[in-house]
Design a protein around this motif. Structure first.
Motif, mmCIF file in Angstrom:
data_model
loop_
_atom_site.group_PDB
_atom_site.id
_atom_site.type_symbol
_atom_site.label_atom_id
_atom_site.label_comp_id
_atom_site.label_asym_id
_atom_site.label_seq_id
_atom_site.Cartn_x
_atom_site.Cartn_y
_atom_site.Cartn_z
ATOM 1 N N ALA A 162 31.600 25.664 42.833
ATOM 2 C CA ALA A 162 31.127 25.845 41.457
ATOM 3 C C ALA A 162 31.251 27.311 41.028
ATOM 4 O O ALA A 162 31.663 27.605 39.897
ATOM 5 N N VAL A 199 34.854 28.038 40.238
ATOM 6 C CA VAL A 199 35.204 27.525 38.900
ATOM 7 C C VAL A 199 34.715 28.491 37.823
ATOM 8 O O VAL A 199 35.439 28.805 36.869
ATOM 9 N N ALA A 200 33.488 28.997 37.986
ATOM 10 C CA ALA A 200 32.936 29.930 36.996
ATOM 11 C C ALA A 200 33.768 31.213 36.925
ATOM 12 O O ALA A 200 34.023 31.736 35.834
ATOM 13 N N LEU A 210 37.030 31.496 37.630
ATOM 14 C CA LEU A 210 38.297 31.161 36.953
ATOM 15 C C LEU A 210 38.093 31.013 35.458
ATOM 16 O O LEU A 210 38.914 31.457 34.652
ATOM 17 N N SER A 211 36.995 30.369 35.087
ATOM 18 C CA SER A 211 36.710 30.158 33.668
ATOM 19 C C SER A 211 36.571 31.494 32.944
ATOM 20 O O SER A 211 37.101 31.678 31.842
#
Lengths: 301, 301
Positions: free
Chosen positions: B146, B149-150, B152-153
């Protein structure tokens, strides 16, 4: 079914409160920028312009029906993420090289307001924000957040919105069977409903067997939704370009409006059975679904 | 510094093996489809066409330098995700409403090969696949996935690639200070290097204080990379349109090539110090960085 669709003042109040909470949270997740911050303005215009908010409301209601605490801090963020993905997909569907649409939600489409470059960048930033919002949602385990990201990713990519839009662009004009149209509808609509419901189930810590059953609910709901969209296309008042689907092979063109109405009701009943099968605690989701479709169908009469 | 940049047969062999593993994994994450599956073909063309693979190689080497096991099953997936994001950003930068580029990696750009609609959908699907790949990476805790993902976002969105591309489009032609250009370069390049290195650190379970220090490394590396890109723009052999930046205010135009060379070396030295400060175990990342820049700079002589 009638009982489920009846008007309830309590539900009206609850829906209004949920909707207001959603709008507030979307506003704070997508804060306004300076005057030159055109991408941010386009993201806000694409997302905050009043819409039906069906997906995020469904996520909130389903999660609570499945046992999630209403005050769970991360729940509203999951709902906002789904709305951001939906908004991004509308911006992309509308750009000149896709449907080249003029109107959306009664206003000029994003590329007409901000230019095509800003529209594409806003859509990319919305997609990215959605994944980031899920990954950082409060009060959910890391595993739950990662699974929610995986569900959203599946709904957007080659098994979901992207493939649906591609099939619609490339094959929409050709003569298709009702099965082929249903498959495209599934990709364009059901996959995001599926991710929506799966994220609700993840937040509610529902077991895998329940999550699997809920996929059937989402698929029927998505099919019903796309049939409604086809029916609405030839009516004014949708806020979108009229006859955007003219020349495309839709189920309304293929089967006639009456048969589409019948199929829509079948899908709704099947969706209702799926949800009732796994959820004995709450009726909010089923109430909401029936009332929502009844309201939308009433505008087509 | 010279020692770090020396040619080592062991490192050549290791890099070749890593590169082959990357190509194989990218190929299996983006499987070929049927003849009509144009979006899938465009995703593969945009990602699998031989490129420098600097970001994924950096991720693999940095993770191992920071203590991650070379055989960690999820590591290669994080590296592939970074390359997918990079490929998506190139497809979008090249489309007609952005840079309207004709060539990329020595071949016709994706929209020229597949049409603009397919190019945009392929970029969206690649972005989405990247997030999904990270979310499902094997052998990493849910929390780690998670957080990745944060990261990359953040690299893609309004604080990263999207904002960098917007600033480049809107302000590139105007007269800018070297500080303003550095800020745009930071958004366009350093943010994805930052996510790359942060994901390596997450996989290696590096403590927050190390992760914070590594942000300085990524920022210097990104600035050096963008300066190299500016220098390369006026040379043939880059595989991209020549003089794509003509009319844009770049640091080469503002300061001259010699000063840009000097700044590039300063950033590389600073990056080297940042990495050496937190990592005493391995030299692979620093070796790789120096050799990579030396090789690229040699082609400009």
């Amino acid at each position: 079914m009638t009982v489920l669709a009846e008007k309830s003042p309590d539900m009206d109040t609850e829906l209004l409160a949920l909707r207001e909470a959603l709008e507030r949270r979307l506003d704070s997740l997508l804060p306004a920028g300076g005057e030159r911050d055109r991408v941010r303005a386009a993201m806000r215009e694409g997302t905050l312009t009043p819409g039906k908010r069906m997906r995020p409301l469904l996520l909130l209601l389903a999660a609570c029906d499945l046992g999630c605490d209403k005050s769970h801090p991360g729940l509203i963020d999951l709902a906002c993420a789904v709305e951001m993905i939906h908004a991004a997909s509308l911006i992309i569907d509308d750009i000149p090289c896709m449907d080249n649409a003029l109107l959306r939600r009664g206003r000029a489409t994003i590329h007409r307001q901000f230019g095509e470059d800003v529209a594409v960048l806003a859509a990319v930033a919305l997609l990215s924000s959605a994944f980031g919002t899920v990954a950082a949602a409060e009060g959910l385990s890391g595993n739950c957040r990662a699974q929610a990201v995986a569900e959203l990713s599946a709904a957007v990519g080659l098994q979901g919105l992207v493939q649906g839009q591609f099939q619609d662009l490339k094959e929409g004009g050709a003569c298709r069977s009702s099965e082929a149209i249903a498959t495209t509808n599934d990709l364009k609509t059901s996959m995001l409903f599926d991710a929506t419901i799966q994220m609700a189930a993840l937040a509610a810590d529902a077991p895998p067997v329940v999550r699997q059953k809920l996929r059937g609910f989402a698929q029927d709901l998505g099919q019903a939704f796309q049939l409604l969209d086809d029916l609405a296309d030839s009516h004014s008042g949708s806020g979108k370009d009229l006859n955007q689907d003219a020349g495309k092979s839709t189920l309304v063109a293929l089967l006639g409006a009456e048969e589409v109405h019948r199929r829509l009701q079948n899908h709704l009943q099947s969706a209702d059975r799926h949800f009732a099968f796994v959820c004995h605690q709450g009726l909010a989701t089923r109430h909401f679904m029936h009332r929502w479709f009844n309201q939308q169908l009433a505008t087509l009469r």
